[in-house]
Design a protein around this motif. Structure first.
Motif, short mmCIF file in Angstrom:
data_model
loop_
_atom_site.label_atom_id
_atom_site.label_comp_id
_atom_site.label_asym_id
_atom_site.label_seq_id
_atom_site.Cartn_x
_atom_site.Cartn_y
_atom_site.Cartn_z
N ILE A 167 0.87 -1.18 0.00
CA ILE A 167 0.00 0.00 0.00
C ILE A 167 0.90 1.23 0.00
CG2 ILE A 167 -1.79 1.28 1.21
CD1 ILE A 167 -1.36 -2.27 2.28
N LEU A 168 0.78 2.05 -1.01
CA LEU A 168 1.62 3.24 -1.18
C LEU A 168 0.79 4.49 -0.91
CD1 LEU A 168 3.14 2.12 -4.59
CD2 LEU A 168 4.11 1.71 -2.31
N ILE A 169 1.31 5.38 -0.07
CA ILE A 169 0.62 6.63 0.26
C ILE A 169 1.52 7.79 -0.14
CG2 ILE A 169 -0.52 7.96 2.08
CD1 ILE A 169 -0.45 5.24 3.73
N ASN A 170 1.16 8.46 -1.22
CA ASN A 170 1.96 9.58 -1.76
C ASN A 170 3.44 9.19 -1.88
OD1 ASN A 170 -0.27 11.30 -2.06
ND2 ASN A 170 -0.16 11.92 0.09
N ALA A 171 3.66 8.02 -2.47
CA ALA A 171 5.02 7.49 -2.62
C ALA A 171 5.80 8.28 -3.67
CB ALA A 171 4.95 6.02 -3.02
N ALA A 172 7.12 8.32 -3.47
CA ALA A 172 7.98 9.12 -4.34
C ALA A 172 8.90 8.26 -5.19
CB ALA A 172 8.81 10.07 -3.50
N VAL A 173 8.90 8.51 -6.50
CA VAL A 173 9.92 7.95 -7.39
C VAL A 173 10.54 9.03 -8.27
CG1 VAL A 173 9.04 5.57 -7.43
CG2 VAL A 173 8.16 7.25 -9.08
N VAL A 174 9.96 10.23 -8.23
CA VAL A 174 10.50 11.40 -8.94
C VAL A 174 10.30 12.61 -8.04
CG1 VAL A 174 10.33 12.86 -10.98
CG2 VAL A 174 9.89 10.43 -11.20
N LEU A 175 11.38 13.37 -7.81
CA LEU A 175 11.30 14.54 -6.93
C LEU A 175 12.00 15.73 -7.58
CD1 LEU A 175 12.14 12.71 -3.57
CD2 LEU A 175 9.94 13.77 -4.15
N PRO A 176 11.35 16.33 -8.56
CA PRO A 176 12.01 17.40 -9.33
C PRO A 176 12.42 18.60 -8.49
CG PRO A 176 9.66 17.27 -9.84
CD PRO A 176 9.99 16.06 -9.05
N ALA A 177 11.64 18.97 -7.49
CA ALA A 177 12.01 20.12 -6.66
C ALA A 177 13.31 19.86 -5.91
CB ALA A 177 10.88 20.46 -5.69
N MET A 178 13.47 18.62 -5.45
CA MET A 178 14.71 18.27 -4.74
C MET A 178 15.89 18.18 -5.70
SD MET A 178 13.78 15.61 -1.70
CE MET A 178 12.68 16.09 -0.36
N GLU B 132 -2.94 -6.65 -10.59
CA GLU B 132 -3.83 -6.24 -9.51
C GLU B 132 -3.31 -4.95 -8.89
OE1 GLU B 132 -5.85 -8.10 -5.46
OE2 GLU B 132 -4.75 -9.41 -6.83
N LYS B 133 -3.73 -3.83 -9.48
CA LYS B 133 -3.29 -2.53 -8.98
C LYS B 133 -4.44 -1.54 -9.08
CE LYS B 133 -0.91 -2.00 -13.43
NZ LYS B 133 0.39 -1.83 -14.09
N GLU B 134 -4.50 -0.66 -8.09
CA GLU B 134 -5.60 0.31 -8.01
C GLU B 134 -5.05 1.64 -7.53
OE1 GLU B 134 -9.61 1.21 -5.33
OE2 GLU B 134 -8.54 -0.69 -5.08
N ILE B 135 -5.49 2.72 -8.17
CA ILE B 135 -5.16 4.07 -7.71
C ILE B 135 -6.40 4.66 -7.06
CG2 ILE B 135 -4.50 6.40 -8.37
CD1 ILE B 135 -2.85 5.30 -10.62
N PRO C 61 4.95 15.35 -6.16
CA PRO C 61 3.96 15.59 -7.21
C PRO C 61 3.04 14.39 -7.39
CG PRO C 61 6.14 16.29 -7.94
CD PRO C 61 6.34 15.57 -6.64
N PRO C 62 1.72 14.61 -7.46
CA PRO C 62 0.77 13.50 -7.56
C PRO C 62 0.99 12.59 -8.76
CG PRO C 62 -0.37 15.51 -6.91
CD PRO C 62 1.03 15.91 -7.24
N TYR C 63 1.65 13.09 -9.82
CA TYR C 63 1.86 12.24 -11.00
C TYR C 63 2.80 11.06 -10.70
CZ TYR C 63 6.12 15.10 -11.75
OH TYR C 63 7.32 15.75 -11.61
N ASN C 64 3.48 11.09 -9.55
CA ASN C 64 4.29 9.93 -9.16
C ASN C 64 3.46 8.66 -9.15
OD1 ASN C 64 7.30 10.31 -7.74
ND2 ASN C 64 6.13 12.21 -7.90
N SER C 65 2.20 8.77 -8.76
CA SER C 65 1.35 7.59 -8.65
C SER C 65 1.16 6.91 -9.99
CB SER C 65 -0.02 7.97 -8.05
OG SER C 65 -0.69 8.90 -8.90
N LEU D 200 -1.97 -1.25 -3.89
CA LEU D 200 -2.94 -0.18 -3.70
C LEU D 200 -2.17 1.13 -3.62
CD1 LEU D 200 -5.78 0.97 -3.08
CD2 LEU D 200 -5.35 0.43 -0.66
N ILE D 201 -2.51 2.06 -4.51
CA ILE D 201 -1.81 3.35 -4.58
C ILE D 201 -2.77 4.45 -4.14
CG2 ILE D 201 -0.61 4.97 -6.09
CD1 ILE D 201 -0.02 2.54 -7.96
N LEU D 202 -2.45 5.10 -3.04
CA LEU D 202 -3.25 6.20 -2.52
C LEU D 202 -2.51 7.50 -2.80
CD1 LEU D 202 -3.88 4.27 0.74
CD2 LEU D 202 -5.75 4.98 -0.72
N VAL D 203 -3.20 8.45 -3.42
CA VAL D 203 -2.51 9.68 -3.84
C VAL D 203 -3.39 10.90 -3.57
CG1 VAL D 203 -3.33 9.32 -6.23
CG2 VAL D 203 -1.43 10.90 -5.77
#
Length: 248
Positions: free
Chosen positions: A117-128, A213-216, A198-202, A187-190
């Motif tokens: 279960i991912l909650i606002n998970a990060a894989v891209v952080l352009p500001a950083m 089996e994946k859900e946003i 950024p929400p587009y990470n989801s 399960l991806i919660l965004v």
């Protein structure tokens, strides 16, 4: 290197022994287990065995964090996973922000993980990325408490070590490259509005993982620290329903 400062009150790790289904819960970058406590307590109340480790260098002082690497944070999560393995037959992993990044790491490293279960998970952080190579200062302003609900505060550092920014950027790059190896139910919660990740990470995550089996699920009434925000109950209920569905 051991932490030089004591653990802040409220930042203590969480352990609860329940049934043979374990849930590993990770807090985020510069944060502490305080941000995840409502989830720990709800999962434990539902009968699960729950582990919420304190990531190395967190929950004490930002100078401690400056001395750690992303491998240290992974080690903290691995220790929690081992604690659950000794007690459980089945393990789920969940995390907020960088905790979500670590959740993805664990799913790739441990294919036996039953679901994540991912909650606002990060894989891209352009500001950083834009501050990655700052050399004239050691610490920047903190990024904690991005919460829509009035009067709620996250127990997070007031300052962010520049060295730690480089570490989280290294971590997200490693995890992003390996998304295709993840095959467990997800399960991806965004949050619809997030001022940290950024929400587009989801969508990047959903497109990258190789599970059918994946859900946003969009969180319409919370900012980044959604676990302490208006959608807290929704997150808990969606998580418990997801786990029940995967187990049946």
């Amino acid at each position: 290197m051991a932490e030089k400062y004591p653990i802040l009150q409220g930042s203590e790790p969480f352990y609860a022994e329940g049934n043979n289904v374990g849930i590993l819960v990770s807090h985020g970058f510069t944060g502490s287990p305080q941000s995840m406590r409502p989830l720990y307590e709800a999962y434990a109340a539902a009968g699960f065995t729950v582990c919420g480790p304190l990531l190395k260098g967190h929950g004490t002082h930002h100078e401690d964090m400056a001395q750690t690497t992303y491998q240290d944070w992974i080690h903290s999560i691995e220790e929690g996973y081992q604690w659950l393995q000794e007690r459980c037959d089945t393990i789920f992993v969940t995390g907020l922000s960088m905790g979500g990044t670590l959740t993805l790491y664990m799913a790739e490293k441990h294919p036996e993980v039953r679901g994540i279960i991912l909650i606002n998970a990060a894989v891209v952080l352009p500001a950083m990325e834009s501050i990655r190579h700052i050399t004239d200062v050691q610490f920047l302003d903190g990024i904690g408490s991005d919460i829509k609900k009035p009067g709620v505060t996250e127990l997070a550092y007031a300052k962010t070590p520049v060295r730690s920014v480089n570490e989280i950027l290294n971590l997200v790059e490693v995890v992003r490259r390996r998304l295709y190896k993840i095959t467990c139910p997800t399960l991806i919660l965004v949050s619809a509005e997030d001022h940290v990740v950024p929400p587009y990470n989801s969508q990047i995550i959903a497109d990258g993982i190789q599970t059918t089996e994946k859900e946003i699920c969009r969180l319409e009434n919370s900012y980044h620290v959604a676990t302490l925000d208006n959608d807290q109950e929704l997150i808990i209920n969606k998580t418990l329903a997801f786990i029940k569905r995967v187990l049946t």
